[in-house]
Design a protein around this motif. Structure first.
Motif, PDB file in Angstrom:
ATOM      1  N   ASP A   1     -63.216   6.884   9.542  1.00  0.00           N
ATOM      2  CA  ASP A   1     -63.995   8.044   9.983  1.00  0.00           C
ATOM      3  C   ASP A   1     -65.064   8.412   8.958  1.00  0.00           C
ATOM      4  OD1 ASP A   1     -62.350   8.368  12.286  1.00  0.00           O
ATOM      5  OD2 ASP A   1     -60.858   9.417  11.058  1.00  0.00           O
ATOM      6  N   LEU A   2     -64.749   8.206   7.689  1.00  0.00           N
ATOM      7  CA  LEU A   2     -65.676   8.538   6.610  1.00  0.00           C
ATOM      8  C   LEU A   2     -65.620   7.450   5.551  1.00  0.00           C
ATOM      9  CD1 LEU A   2     -67.495  10.369   4.807  1.00  0.00           C
ATOM     10  CD2 LEU A   2     -65.383  11.458   3.999  1.00  0.00           C
ATOM     11  N   VAL A   3     -66.800   7.013   5.125  1.00  0.00           N
ATOM     12  CA  VAL A   3     -66.922   6.185   3.926  1.00  0.00           C
ATOM     13  C   VAL A   3     -67.600   7.038   2.868  1.00  0.00           C
ATOM     14  CG1 VAL A   3     -67.865   4.102   2.907  1.00  0.00           C
ATOM     15  CG2 VAL A   3     -67.045   4.064   5.271  1.00  0.00           C
ATOM     16  N   LEU A   4     -66.964   7.150   1.715  1.00  0.00           N
ATOM     17  CA  LEU A   4     -67.398   8.062   0.656  1.00  0.00           C
ATOM     18  C   LEU A   4     -67.816   7.254  -0.566  1.00  0.00           C
ATOM     19  CD1 LEU A   4     -67.587  11.003  -0.423  1.00  0.00           C
ATOM     20  CD2 LEU A   4     -65.163  10.826  -1.021  1.00  0.00           C
ATOM     21  N   LEU A   5     -69.061   7.449  -1.007  1.00  0.00           N
ATOM     22  CA  LEU A   5     -69.588   6.791  -2.201  1.00  0.00           C
ATOM     23  C   LEU A   5     -70.147   7.876  -3.115  1.00  0.00           C
ATOM     24  CD1 LEU A   5     -70.194   4.073  -3.618  1.00  0.00           C
ATOM     25  CD2 LEU A   5     -72.397   4.074  -2.442  1.00  0.00           C
TER      26      LEU A   5
ATOM     27  N   VAL B   1     -75.517  13.572   0.531  1.00  0.00           N
ATOM     28  CA  VAL B   1     -76.264  13.015   1.655  1.00  0.00           C
ATOM     29  C   VAL B   1     -75.286  12.565   2.735  1.00  0.00           C
ATOM     30  CG1 VAL B   1     -77.876  11.209   2.362  1.00  0.00           C
ATOM     31  CG2 VAL B   1     -78.046  12.224   0.063  1.00  0.00           C
ATOM     32  N   ARG B   2     -75.600  12.898   3.982  1.00  0.00           N
ATOM     33  CA  ARG B   2     -74.801  12.436   5.123  1.00  0.00           C
ATOM     34  C   ARG B   2     -75.624  11.409   5.906  1.00  0.00           C
ATOM     35  NH1 ARG B   2     -73.844  13.891  10.628  1.00  0.00           N
ATOM     36  NH2 ARG B   2     -71.661  13.548  11.232  1.00  0.00           N
ATOM     37  N   ALA B   3     -75.013  10.265   6.193  1.00  0.00           N
ATOM     38  CA  ALA B   3     -75.663   9.234   6.983  1.00  0.00           C
ATOM     39  C   ALA B   3     -74.722   8.822   8.112  1.00  0.00           C
ATOM     40  CB  ALA B   3     -76.006   8.027   6.118  1.00  0.00           C
ATOM     41  N   VAL B   4     -75.291   8.351   9.208  1.00  0.00           N
ATOM     42  CA  VAL B   4     -74.505   7.953  10.368  1.00  0.00           C
ATOM     43  C   VAL B   4     -74.950   6.581  10.853  1.00  0.00           C
ATOM     44  CG1 VAL B   4     -74.066  10.333  11.109  1.00  0.00           C
ATOM     45  CG2 VAL B   4     -76.080   9.114  11.969  1.00  0.00           C
ATOM     46  N   PRO B   5     -74.075   5.857  11.543  1.00  0.00           N
ATOM     47  CA  PRO B   5     -74.481   4.557  12.099  1.00  0.00           C
ATOM     48  C   PRO B   5     -75.635   4.719  13.076  1.00  0.00           C
ATOM     49  CG  PRO B   5     -72.086   4.776  12.115  1.00  0.00           C
ATOM     50  CD  PRO B   5     -72.638   6.131  11.777  1.00  0.00           C
ATOM     51  N   ALA B   6     -76.616   3.833  12.949  1.00  0.00           N
ATOM     52  CA  ALA B   6     -77.792   3.889  13.834  1.00  0.00           C
ATOM     53  C   ALA B   6     -78.138   2.519  14.376  1.00  0.00           C
ATOM     54  CB  ALA B   6     -78.985   4.472  13.081  1.00  0.00           C
ATOM     55  N   GLY B   7     -77.303   1.551  14.114  1.00  0.00           N
ATOM     56  CA  GLY B   7     -77.547   0.195  14.560  1.00  0.00           C
ATOM     57  C   GLY B   7     -76.374  -0.667  14.140  1.00  0.00           C
ATOM     58  N   PRO B   8     -76.373  -1.927  14.520  1.00  0.00           N
ATOM     59  CA  PRO B   8     -75.271  -2.814  14.146  1.00  0.00           C
ATOM     60  C   PRO B   8     -75.238  -3.038  12.647  1.00  0.00           C
ATOM     61  CG  PRO B   8     -77.070  -4.066  15.105  1.00  0.00           C
ATOM     62  CD  PRO B   8     -77.417  -2.622  15.291  1.00  0.00           C
TER      63      PRO B   8
ATOM     64  N   LEU C   1     -72.855  10.120   0.680  1.00  0.00           N
ATOM     65  CA  LEU C   1     -73.312   9.589  -0.604  1.00  0.00           C
ATOM     66  C   LEU C   1     -73.629  10.742  -1.545  1.00  0.00           C
ATOM     67  CD1 LEU C   1     -76.015   7.196   0.895  1.00  0.00           C
ATOM     68  CD2 LEU C   1     -73.692   6.531   0.267  1.00  0.00           C
ATOM     69  N   GLN C   2     -73.378  10.540  -2.824  1.00  0.00           N
ATOM     70  CA  GLN C   2     -73.773  11.528  -3.826  1.00  0.00           C
ATOM     71  C   GLN C   2     -74.877  10.934  -4.689  1.00  0.00           C
ATOM     72  OE1 GLN C   2     -70.870  12.495  -6.840  1.00  0.00           O
ATOM     73  NE2 GLN C   2     -71.769  14.494  -7.250  1.00  0.00           N
ATOM     74  N   ARG C   3     -75.987  11.657  -4.774  1.00  0.00           N
ATOM     75  CA  ARG C   3     -77.099  11.248  -5.628  1.00  0.00           C
ATOM     76  C   ARG C   3     -77.565  12.473  -6.413  1.00  0.00           C
ATOM     77  NH1 ARG C   3     -82.598  11.998  -2.006  1.00  0.00           N
ATOM     78  NH2 ARG C   3     -82.063  14.141  -1.472  1.00  0.00           N
ATOM     79  N   LYS C   4     -78.294  12.233  -7.491  1.00  0.00           N
ATOM     80  CA  LYS C   4     -78.947  13.340  -8.170  1.00  0.00           C
ATOM     81  C   LYS C   4     -80.139  13.797  -7.336  1.00  0.00           C
ATOM     82  CE  LYS C   4     -76.763  13.819 -12.172  1.00  0.00           C
ATOM     83  NZ  LYS C   4     -76.048  15.079 -12.525  1.00  0.00           N
TER      84      LYS C   4
END
Length: 234
Positions: free
Chosen positions: A101-105, A223-230, A137-140
């Protein structure tokens, strides 16, 4: 830029390939990150935590009711984690036969100065996120790169955290050395990171089948990202 130029660490105890001191990381506790992540996903969501370290965030996520698979390339780091399934693997080559459900980096790993390595990290995220799931994702914040200077901070528990050197070896790059002191023990971690503004990060996500879907905080660090393609097949 070769890995040995990007990361370097010194100090007592094991040092991971990316320069992190296992004994120092084992002393750290979460500072609100688990609650932030928990609020962004459904209750009981399954989580793949990439670069889990010694479990600073893993343990609170378990207590919040999540099933967590903790991944790290350092067996010494993973030895500190209990209660979660652990997988010893570099992030870039991970290939588990399931989606989450979630991939956390976290921990600013995505900001590595090795552009090819960052692309591989993002491909791993896309490969393991469910079609209706998300990647966090966590970024500065990009502005941090323009203003950061050497500093010293003393914490309530007696440790000293210093940034002892800052340079900018190229456009968008930051090289810094952190120094951590607890009593008589002292560790250093030197790294080179790349500034990821929203446009650049969006383009890199697009290339791996992900789309930038917003932020979890006003500073735009999370940052939150979601699948948008294969998933990327190249």
């Amino acid at each position: 830029m070769t890995p040995e130029r990007i990361y370097h660490g010194t100090g007592p105890g094991p040092i991971t390939p990316d320069g992190c001191a296992v004994d120092y990381y084992a002393t750290l506790t979460a500072g609100g990150e688990p609650e932030l992540v928990h609020a962004a996903v459904p209750p009981g969501a399954s989580i793949l935590e990439l670069g889990a370290g010694t479990g600073r965030v893993t343990r609170p996520l378990l207590r919040l009711g999540h099933e967590v698979v903790a991944v790290d390339e350092s067996p010494e780091m993973l030895a500190h984690i209990t209660g979660a399934e652990t997988v010893c693997s570099p992030i870039q080559t991970l290939a588990l036969p399931r989606a989450f459900d979630l991939v956390l980096l976290m921990s600013f790993v995505v900001e590595t100065a090795d552009d090819a390595l960052r692309a591989a990290f993002l491909r791993t995220c896309r490969r393991h996120v469910a079609d209706d799931g998300c990647v966090i994702l966590q970024r500065k914040p990009p502005e941090w790169y323009d203003t950061v200077r050497p500093f010293e901070r003393r914490t309530d528990d007696g440790r000293i955290v210093r940034m002892t050197a800052v340079s900018r070896p190229g456009p968008g790059l930051l090289e810094a050395t952190m120094e951590y002191t607890i009593g008589e023990r002292r560790w250093t971690h030197t790294f080179v990171s790349r500034r990821l503004d929203d446009d650049r990060l969006g383009r890199e996500l697009d290339r791996t089948g992900l789309a930038l879907a917003g932020f979890l905080d006003d500073e735009r660090e999370w940052v939150r990202a979601v699948p948008a393609g294969p998933p990327y097949q190249g």
